[in-house]
Design a protein around this motif. Sequence first.
Motif, PDB file in Angstrom:
ATOM      1  N   TRP A 273       2.750  57.774 -12.415  1.00 36.34           N
ATOM      2  CA  TRP A 273       1.433  57.846 -13.042  1.00 36.34           C
ATOM      3  C   TRP A 273       0.955  59.295 -13.096  1.00 36.34           C
ATOM      4  O   TRP A 273       0.371  59.733 -14.090  1.00 36.34           O
ATOM      5  N   TRP A 274       1.197  60.049 -12.010  1.00 35.36           N
ATOM      6  CA  TRP A 274       0.798  61.452 -11.997  1.00 35.36           C
ATOM      7  C   TRP A 274       1.560  62.233 -13.070  1.00 35.36           C
ATOM      8  O   TRP A 274       0.996  63.085 -13.761  1.00 35.36           O
ATOM      9  N   LEU A 275       2.849  61.919 -13.201  1.00 34.87           N
ATOM     10  CA  LEU A 275       3.659  62.601 -14.218  1.00 34.87           C
ATOM     11  C   LEU A 275       3.143  62.272 -15.624  1.00 34.87           C
ATOM     12  O   LEU A 275       3.018  63.169 -16.472  1.00 34.87           O
ATOM     13  N   LEU A 276       2.842  61.003 -15.868  1.00 35.46           N
ATOM     14  CA  LEU A 276       2.294  60.608 -17.161  1.00 35.46           C
ATOM     15  C   LEU A 276       0.969  61.330 -17.442  1.00 35.46           C
ATOM     16  O   LEU A 276       0.739  61.832 -18.547  1.00 35.46           O
ATOM     17  N   ALA A 277       0.106  61.397 -16.429  1.00 29.49           N
ATOM     18  CA  ALA A 277      -1.184  62.081 -16.607  1.00 29.49           C
ATOM     19  C   ALA A 277      -0.977  63.559 -16.926  1.00 29.49           C
ATOM     20  O   ALA A 277      -1.666  64.120 -17.791  1.00 29.49           O
ATOM     21  N   ALA A 278      -0.023  64.210 -16.247  1.00 25.94           N
ATOM     22  CA  ALA A 278       0.237  65.631 -16.515  1.00 25.94           C
ATOM     23  C   ALA A 278       0.764  65.834 -17.931  1.00 25.94           C
ATOM     24  O   ALA A 278       0.331  66.747 -18.650  1.00 25.94           O
TER      25      ALA A 278
ATOM     26  N   PHE B  50      -1.246  67.988 -20.704  1.00 23.88           N
ATOM     27  CA  PHE B  50      -0.674  69.190 -21.314  1.00 23.88           C
ATOM     28  C   PHE B  50      -0.516  69.026 -22.815  1.00 23.88           C
ATOM     29  O   PHE B  50      -0.735  69.952 -23.581  1.00 23.88           O
ATOM     30  N   TYR B  51      -0.132  67.818 -23.252  1.00 22.17           N
ATOM     31  CA  TYR B  51       0.027  67.581 -24.685  1.00 22.17           C
ATOM     32  C   TYR B  51      -1.283  67.809 -25.414  1.00 22.17           C
ATOM     33  O   TYR B  51      -1.349  68.558 -26.378  1.00 22.17           O
ATOM     34  N   PHE B  52      -2.345  67.162 -24.938  1.00 17.70           N
ATOM     35  CA  PHE B  52      -3.621  67.302 -25.628  1.00 17.70           C
ATOM     36  C   PHE B  52      -4.209  68.687 -25.459  1.00 17.70           C
ATOM     37  O   PHE B  52      -4.849  69.213 -26.370  1.00 17.70           O
ATOM     38  N   GLY B  53      -3.986  69.319 -24.293  1.00 21.57           N
ATOM     39  CA  GLY B  53      -4.481  70.690 -24.099  1.00 21.57           C
ATOM     40  C   GLY B  53      -3.794  71.673 -25.027  1.00 21.57           C
ATOM     41  O   GLY B  53      -4.435  72.520 -25.654  1.00 21.57           O
ATOM     42  N   ALA B  54      -2.461  71.553 -25.150  1.00 11.81           N
ATOM     43  CA  ALA B  54      -1.717  72.453 -26.040  1.00 11.81           C
ATOM     44  C   ALA B  54      -2.107  72.207 -27.491  1.00 11.81           C
ATOM     45  O   ALA B  54      -2.253  73.149 -28.275  1.00 11.81           O
TER      46      ALA B  54
END
Length: 187
Positions: free
Chosen positions: A108-113, A117-121
């Motif tokens: 879940w933590w990996l999915l959240a990261a 990052f996808y939306f931030g980039a």
Amino acid sequence: MGMIEQIFGVLFGSNRNVLAETAEVFRINAEADAVRWSSLQGAALDQFGREFRIVRRGWFDRLMDALNRVPRPAMALGTMGLFVAAMIDPIWFAARMAGIALVPEPLWWLLAAIVSFYFGARHQAKGQAFQRELAATIATVPQVIRTIDAVENIRQADDDDVAMTSDNPALADWQAGKPPRPSPATM
């Protein structure tokens, strides 16, 4: 040579204007300040334009941009689909949610990261693209101003021509500054 002529010779002689030079000590020369400001603004716009040059993108870049638009709508529609599925078949929905409950926390933590990052980039890339488009738009402002001035000059010349060739007696009187003529109905 008279006294006034000598005074003017001291103040304005040898291509100098002592009064203007003295006044500039206490107050900025507005014309020179406008020239400095204009050149500063022009240099800033040139630098801004060079920094955010519009680059033509190929088909692959456009395809990747199109694919990048898929996750957000897919997540929103998928979430609404889960609500619909829970109402239509609660047992099927409960079985799927029980399976999701078995996913380990690090995953879940990996999915959240990844999602963050996808939306931030994507947000940063879109912000930079907006800045480039803004720079291109700002760079066209001088041309737009020249076009507006040209149109206004044409309109003014057209208005002057229409006013001068008008067969309207009231307009002719108004242009000549005469009082209006009485109409035949009031006589």
